[in-house]
Motif scaffolding. Structure first.
Motif, short mmCIF file in Angstrom:
data_model
loop_
_atom_site.label_atom_id
_atom_site.label_comp_id
_atom_site.label_asym_id
_atom_site.label_seq_id
_atom_site.Cartn_x
_atom_site.Cartn_y
_atom_site.Cartn_z
N GLU A 115 -4.20 -5.04 -1.22
CA GLU A 115 -3.97 -6.50 -1.14
C GLU A 115 -4.67 -7.20 -2.29
OE1 GLU A 115 -2.08 -8.21 0.80
OE2 GLU A 115 -1.98 -7.37 2.83
N TYR A 116 -5.90 -6.83 -2.55
CA TYR A 116 -6.70 -7.48 -3.60
C TYR A 116 -6.04 -7.33 -4.97
CZ TYR A 116 -10.69 -8.61 -6.60
OH TYR A 116 -11.50 -9.17 -7.56
N LEU A 117 -5.48 -6.15 -5.21
CA LEU A 117 -4.84 -5.88 -6.50
C LEU A 117 -3.42 -6.43 -6.59
CD1 LEU A 117 -6.06 -2.18 -6.90
CD2 LEU A 117 -6.70 -4.08 -8.40
N GLY A 118 -2.92 -6.93 -5.46
CA GLY A 118 -1.57 -7.50 -5.46
C GLY A 118 -0.46 -6.47 -5.45
N ILE A 119 -0.76 -5.25 -4.96
CA ILE A 119 0.25 -4.19 -4.97
C ILE A 119 0.61 -3.70 -3.57
CG2 ILE A 119 -0.25 -3.40 -7.32
CD1 ILE A 119 -2.01 -1.21 -6.13
N PHE A 120 0.12 -4.38 -2.55
CA PHE A 120 0.40 -3.96 -1.18
C PHE A 120 1.90 -3.90 -0.91
CE2 PHE A 120 0.98 -4.82 3.38
CZ PHE A 120 0.22 -3.79 3.92
N LYS A 121 2.63 -4.88 -1.43
CA LYS A 121 4.09 -4.94 -1.17
C LYS A 121 4.83 -3.74 -1.76
CE LYS A 121 4.94 -7.88 -5.22
NZ LYS A 121 5.48 -9.18 -5.70
N PHE A 122 4.27 -3.15 -2.81
CA PHE A 122 4.92 -2.01 -3.44
C PHE A 122 4.66 -0.71 -2.68
CE2 PHE A 122 4.12 -4.90 -7.09
CZ PHE A 122 5.43 -5.10 -7.50
N PHE A 123 3.44 -0.59 -2.12
CA PHE A 123 3.00 0.70 -1.60
C PHE A 123 2.77 0.77 -0.09
CE2 PHE A 123 0.96 0.85 -6.00
CZ PHE A 123 2.02 1.56 -6.54
N LYS A 124 2.89 -0.36 0.62
CA LYS A 124 2.45 -0.42 2.02
C LYS A 124 3.06 0.65 2.92
CE LYS A 124 5.87 -4.01 3.15
NZ LYS A 124 6.06 -5.36 3.72
N ASN A 125 4.31 1.03 2.65
CA ASN A 125 4.98 2.01 3.52
C ASN A 125 4.97 3.42 2.93
OD1 ASN A 125 5.77 0.01 5.43
ND2 ASN A 125 7.45 -0.59 4.06
N ASN A 126 4.24 3.60 1.85
CA ASN A 126 4.30 4.88 1.14
C ASN A 126 2.93 5.51 0.92
OD1 ASN A 126 6.63 3.02 0.20
ND2 ASN A 126 7.36 5.05 -0.38
N CYS A 127 1.97 5.18 1.76
CA CYS A 127 0.60 5.67 1.55
C CYS A 127 0.16 6.66 2.62
CB CYS A 127 -0.39 4.50 1.53
SG CYS A 127 -0.16 3.38 0.15
N VAL A 128 -0.52 7.70 2.17
CA VAL A 128 -1.18 8.64 3.07
C VAL A 128 -2.65 8.69 2.64
CG1 VAL A 128 -1.35 11.03 3.87
CG2 VAL A 128 0.90 10.02 3.37
N VAL A 129 -3.54 8.36 3.58
CA VAL A 129 -4.98 8.32 3.28
C VAL A 129 -5.66 9.46 4.02
CG1 VAL A 129 -7.06 6.90 3.27
CG2 VAL A 129 -4.82 5.80 3.06
N LEU A 130 -6.24 10.38 3.26
CA LEU A 130 -6.90 11.56 3.83
C LEU A 130 -8.42 11.43 3.76
CD1 LEU A 130 -4.79 14.35 2.06
CD2 LEU A 130 -4.37 13.34 4.31
N LYS A 131 -9.09 12.02 4.74
CA LYS A 131 -10.54 12.13 4.67
C LYS A 131 -10.90 13.24 3.67
CE LYS A 131 -12.27 9.41 8.02
NZ LYS A 131 -13.37 8.45 7.83
#
Length: 213
Positions: A115-131
């Motif tokens: 959100e801060y970088l202004g790219i949430f709209k591009f990547f919001k549905n395409n992210c996988v965050v791993l530990k």
């Protein structure tokens, strides 16, 4: 069919300022970022970096620094120092045929940063965050999720040994072609990663070089 798996830190965003500030703040060093980059590019061993700078850190103090670093790396005051590398105009060309595969302890902080970088709209549905679980974290995830990939060719764009190790998944996923591209924009020297692992990869300037290419 093809799919692209992008790393985030060092690939989508420039993290040099974040790592530099954390290092500088803890050790109270008056060094320029160019100096830090030179040392970091040549060795990932920060204790060795300190020694080359003439600082002999005690083991206990260095362990305290590592704890501070783990915490600080995902704090907003430091995350806000990251800058975009990727040209967002190029993202529209690949539509939905990609994912961001990143390793973070704090998933909420990651999405805050988008959100801060202004790219949430591009990547919001395409992210996988791993530990983070070591250098095989992403490889293991790829193998475990093979049923999600009907694509014959998987392109990996990253900057670390963890990214390059994903090519090992091709030993298990026999029907997949996996190609790795290592960028020069990350914290590690990609040529050294290739030399260390003895795994194949193409070295490119940055993520945009792949998207344009």
């Amino acid at each position: 069919m093809e799919i692209i798996i992008f790393d985030f830190d060092g690939t989508i965003v420039d993290v040099w300022e974040r790592y530099y500030k954390i290092f500088k703040d803890w050790w109270n060093l008056d060094i320029k970022i160019e100096t830090f980059k030179t040392f970091k590019w040549n060795t990932q061993d920060e204790k060795q970096m300190l020694e080359k700078m003439g600082i002999l850190a005690k083991d206990e103090e260095f362990q305290e620094y590592k704890k501070f670093k783990r915490w600080a790396l995902e704090e907003k005051q430091y995350l806000s120092l990251d800058k975009l590398i990727i040209d967002t105009d190029l993202i529209t060309n690949i539509k939905e045929n990609f994912i961001i595969l990143t390793m973070r302890n704090n998933q909420n902080a990651f999405y805050w940063q988008l959100e801060y970088l202004g790219i949430f709209k591009f990547f919001k549905n395409n992210c996988v965050v791993l530990k983070p679980q070591g250098p095989e974290t992403k490889t293991e995830w790829l193998i475990l999720n093979e049923n999600c990939f009907t694509n014959e060719t998987i392109y990996i764009i990253g900057d670390s040994e963890t990214d390059l190790n994903m090519i090992k998944a091709s030993y298990t996923l026999k029907d997949k072609i996996i190609k790795v591209f290592l960028v020069k924009s990350g914290l590690s020297n990609p040529y050294k990663i290739i030399d260390k692992t003895k795994l194949p990869a193409e070295v490119i300037e940055n993520v945009n070089s792949f998207l344009i290419g």
